[in-house]
Design an enzyme around this catalytic site. Structure first.
Site, PDB file in Angstrom:
ATOM      1  N   ARG A 188     -10.173   0.537   8.569  1.00 47.68           N
ATOM      2  CA  ARG A 188      -9.669  -0.800   8.874  1.00 47.68           C
ATOM      3  C   ARG A 188     -10.716  -1.658   9.576  1.00 47.68           C
ATOM      4  NH1 ARG A 188      -3.924   0.278   8.805  1.00 47.68           N
ATOM      5  NH2 ARG A 188      -2.753  -1.611   9.170  1.00 47.68           N
ATOM      6  N   LYS A 221       0.836  -1.206   0.000  1.00 49.39           N
ATOM      7  CA  LYS A 221       0.000   0.000   0.000  1.00 49.39           C
ATOM      8  C   LYS A 221       0.873   1.260   0.000  1.00 49.39           C
ATOM      9  CE  LYS A 221      -2.163  -1.213   3.839  1.00 49.39           C
ATOM     10  NZ  LYS A 221      -1.467  -2.488   4.152  1.00 49.39           N
ATOM     11  N   ARG A 230      -0.846  -9.162  13.189  1.00 50.42           N
ATOM     12  CA  ARG A 230      -1.426  -8.132  12.301  1.00 50.42           C
ATOM     13  C   ARG A 230      -2.225  -8.792  11.174  1.00 50.42           C
ATOM     14  NH1 ARG A 230       3.926  -5.114  10.989  1.00 50.42           N
ATOM     15  NH2 ARG A 230       2.727  -4.030   9.394  1.00 50.42           N
TER      16      ARG A 230
HETATM   17  P1  AP5 Z   1       4.740  -1.653   1.863  1.00 44.78           P
HETATM   18  O1  AP5 Z   1       4.445  -0.803   0.694  1.00 44.78           O
HETATM   19  O2  AP5 Z   1       5.464  -1.039   3.016  1.00 44.78           O
HETATM   20  O3  AP5 Z   1       3.418  -2.384   2.388  1.00 44.78           O
HETATM   21  P2  AP5 Z   1       2.180  -1.820   3.205  1.00 44.78           P
HETATM   22  O4  AP5 Z   1       0.981  -2.500   2.643  1.00 44.78           O
HETATM   23  O5  AP5 Z   1       2.195  -0.326   3.221  1.00 44.78           O
HETATM   24  O6  AP5 Z   1       2.539  -2.452   4.619  1.00 44.78           O
HETATM   25  P3  AP5 Z   1       2.531  -1.906   6.107  1.00 44.78           P
HETATM   26  O7  AP5 Z   1       3.237  -2.938   6.920  1.00 44.78           O
HETATM   27  O8  AP5 Z   1       3.054  -0.502   6.208  1.00 44.78           O
HETATM   28  O9  AP5 Z   1       1.006  -1.907   6.352  1.00 44.78           O
HETATM   29  P4  AP5 Z   1       0.182  -2.000   7.622  1.00 44.78           P
HETATM   30  O10 AP5 Z   1      -1.174  -1.842   7.083  1.00 44.78           O
HETATM   31  O11 AP5 Z   1       0.378  -3.197   8.479  1.00 44.78           O
HETATM   32  O12 AP5 Z   1       0.792  -0.821   8.519  1.00 44.78           O
HETATM   33  P5  AP5 Z   1       0.248   0.593   8.983  1.00 44.78           P
HETATM   34  O13 AP5 Z   1       1.407   1.486   9.064  1.00 44.78           O
HETATM   35  O14 AP5 Z   1      -0.930   1.016   8.148  1.00 44.78           O
HETATM   36  O15 AP5 Z   1       5.548  -2.921   1.326  1.00 44.78           O
HETATM   37  C1  AP5 Z   1       6.070  -3.906   2.211  1.00 44.78           C
HETATM   38  C2  AP5 Z   1       7.438  -4.396   1.681  1.00 44.78           C
HETATM   39  O16 AP5 Z   1       7.235  -5.073   0.442  1.00 44.78           O
HETATM   40  C3  AP5 Z   1       8.436  -3.271   1.383  1.00 44.78           C
HETATM   41  O17 AP5 Z   1       9.728  -3.699   1.726  1.00 44.78           O
HETATM   42  C4  AP5 Z   1       8.300  -3.050  -0.115  1.00 44.78           C
HETATM   43  O18 AP5 Z   1       9.493  -2.561  -0.698  1.00 44.78           O
HETATM   44  C5  AP5 Z   1       7.959  -4.445  -0.610  1.00 44.78           C
HETATM   45  N1  AP5 Z   1       7.088  -4.475  -1.786  1.00 44.78           N
HETATM   46  C6  AP5 Z   1       6.025  -3.666  -2.050  1.00 44.78           C
HETATM   47  N2  AP5 Z   1       5.449  -3.998  -3.201  1.00 44.78           N
HETATM   48  C7  AP5 Z   1       6.152  -5.065  -3.692  1.00 44.78           C
HETATM   49  C8  AP5 Z   1       6.012  -5.884  -4.855  1.00 44.78           C
HETATM   50  N3  AP5 Z   1       5.038  -5.669  -5.766  1.00 44.78           N
HETATM   51  N4  AP5 Z   1       6.889  -6.903  -5.015  1.00 44.78           N
HETATM   52  C9  AP5 Z   1       7.870  -7.133  -4.117  1.00 44.78           C
HETATM   53  N5  AP5 Z   1       8.055  -6.395  -2.979  1.00 44.78           N
HETATM   54  C10 AP5 Z   1       7.185  -5.372  -2.776  1.00 44.78           C
HETATM   55  O19 AP5 Z   1      -0.341   0.284  10.432  1.00 44.78           O
HETATM   56  C11 AP5 Z   1       0.495   0.007  11.532  1.00 44.78           C
HETATM   57  C12 AP5 Z   1      -0.332  -0.055  12.814  1.00 44.78           C
HETATM   58  O20 AP5 Z   1      -0.940   1.236  13.065  1.00 44.78           O
HETATM   59  C13 AP5 Z   1      -1.515  -1.029  12.813  1.00 44.78           C
HETATM   60  O21 AP5 Z   1      -1.119  -2.356  13.135  1.00 44.78           O
HETATM   61  C14 AP5 Z   1      -2.405  -0.398  13.894  1.00 44.78           C
HETATM   62  O22 AP5 Z   1      -1.931  -0.687  15.188  1.00 44.78           O
HETATM   63  C15 AP5 Z   1      -2.238   1.084  13.644  1.00 44.78           C
HETATM   64  N6  AP5 Z   1      -3.241   1.609  12.697  1.00 44.78           N
HETATM   65  C16 AP5 Z   1      -2.993   2.154  11.467  1.00 44.78           C
HETATM   66  N7  AP5 Z   1      -4.138   2.510  10.874  1.00 44.78           N
HETATM   67  C17 AP5 Z   1      -5.133   2.187  11.731  1.00 44.78           C
HETATM   68  C18 AP5 Z   1      -6.550   2.281  11.662  1.00 44.78           C
HETATM   69  N8  AP5 Z   1      -7.176   2.785  10.570  1.00 44.78           N
HETATM   70  N9  AP5 Z   1      -7.263   1.838  12.718  1.00 44.78           N
HETATM   71  C19 AP5 Z   1      -6.654   1.350  13.827  1.00 44.78           C
HETATM   72  N10 AP5 Z   1      -5.320   1.204  13.952  1.00 44.78           N
HETATM   73  C20 AP5 Z   1      -4.566   1.621  12.911  1.00 44.78           C
END
Ligand code: AP5
Length: 203
Positions: A88, A13, A150
């Site tokens: 979410r 994402k 997660r």
């Molecule tokens: P990346 O692009 O970083 O993936 P992502 O989907 O953004 O993953 P996140 O781990 O950041 O998502 P998340 O939803 O768990 O975390 P968030 O910060 O929202 O890619 C991942 C890796 O893969 C990278 O190394 C990249 O280079 C690689 N990659 C990408 N595309 C690729 C491809 N096509 N091929 C190969 N490699 C690839 O949330 C964190 C925490 O915050 C949550 O657990 C929760 O506690 C809290 N939180 C956030 N939002 C909310 C909400 N709305 N409600 C409640 N709690 C919330």
């Protein structure tokens, strides 16, 4: 243009959001980034969120919705915005609907990035290795145990958004297993139906 990126942790994402920002000129609103900033700044919200995030759980719907509601008032969100990591839960999605209705704005599309779970774990491992190689601090929730938590949370609380947005006719599914550029091209193909006029109209 108002968009949502939906997908499990590590689906890409954040990676694809960078492309949307540069190509379509709308800001990325990552609730994960906003919450991490609040934790780092030790704000009252950050102090409450820290332990929840470290454990891989979700911060409360009201807290996150309030952050988003305030953020989308900013001038840079006038042409539209990309929500990354919000909503979410179904409750958050209902809050977003109410927020947009109040502001007379309309959600254009929800892009679901589909990636196999085994690939997600590989991506997590790569991200940890890359972060360490840069000398940066690894996210507290980026370890295999918390990542599995997660994923469970995603399956239980976030995946119900798929039928929710399908019923609204907003859901667009993208195969997120390809190379980054292939996924970007698939997203662009979907967004090509949003012509400049409709972007202005929705802003
Ligand atoms: P990346 O692009 O970083 O993936 P992502 O989907 O953004 O993953 P996140 O781990 O950041 O998502 P998340 O939803 O768990 O975390 P968030 O910060 O929202 O890619 C991942 C890796 O893969 C990278 O190394 C990249 O280079 C690689 N990659 C990408 N595309 C690729 C491809 N096509 N091929 C190969 N490699 C690839 O949330 C964190 C925490 O915050 C949550 O657990 C929760 O506690 C809290 N939180 C956030 N939002 C909310 C909400 N709305 N409600 C409640 N709690 C919330």
């Amino acid at each position: 243009m108002i968009l949502i990126f939906l997908g499990p942790p590590g689906a890409g994402k954040g990676t694809q959001a960078a492309h949307i920002v540069s190509r379509y000129g709308v800001p990325q609103l990552s609730t994960g980034d906003m919450l991490r900033a609040a934790v780092a700044a030790e704000t009252p919200v950050g102090k409450k969120a820290k332990a929840i995030m470290d454990a891989g759980d979700l911060v409360s719907d009201d807290v996150v919705a309030a952050i988003v509601e305030e953020r989308i008032e900013a001038d840079d969100c006038a042409p539209g915005f990309l929500l990354d990591g919000f909503p979410r839960t179904v409750a958050q999605a209902e809050m977003l609907d109410a927020m947009l209705q109040k502001k007379e704005r309309r959600l254009d599309a929800v892009i679901e990035l589909q990636v196999d779970e085994s690939a997600l774990l590989d991506r997590l491992r790569s991200r940890i290795a890359e972060t360490k190689a840069r000398g940066d601090e690894v996210r507290k929730d980026d370890n295999e145990d918390t990542f599995k938590k997660r994923l469970d949370v995603y399956r239980e609380q976030t995946a119900p958004l798929i039928p929710f947005y399908e019923n609204q006719g907003k859901l667009k599914v993208v195969d997120g297993m390809g190379a980054v550029e292939e996924v970007t091209a698939a997203i662009d193909a979907i967004l090509s139906e949003f012509q400049p006029d409709s972007v202005a109209e929705n802003g």
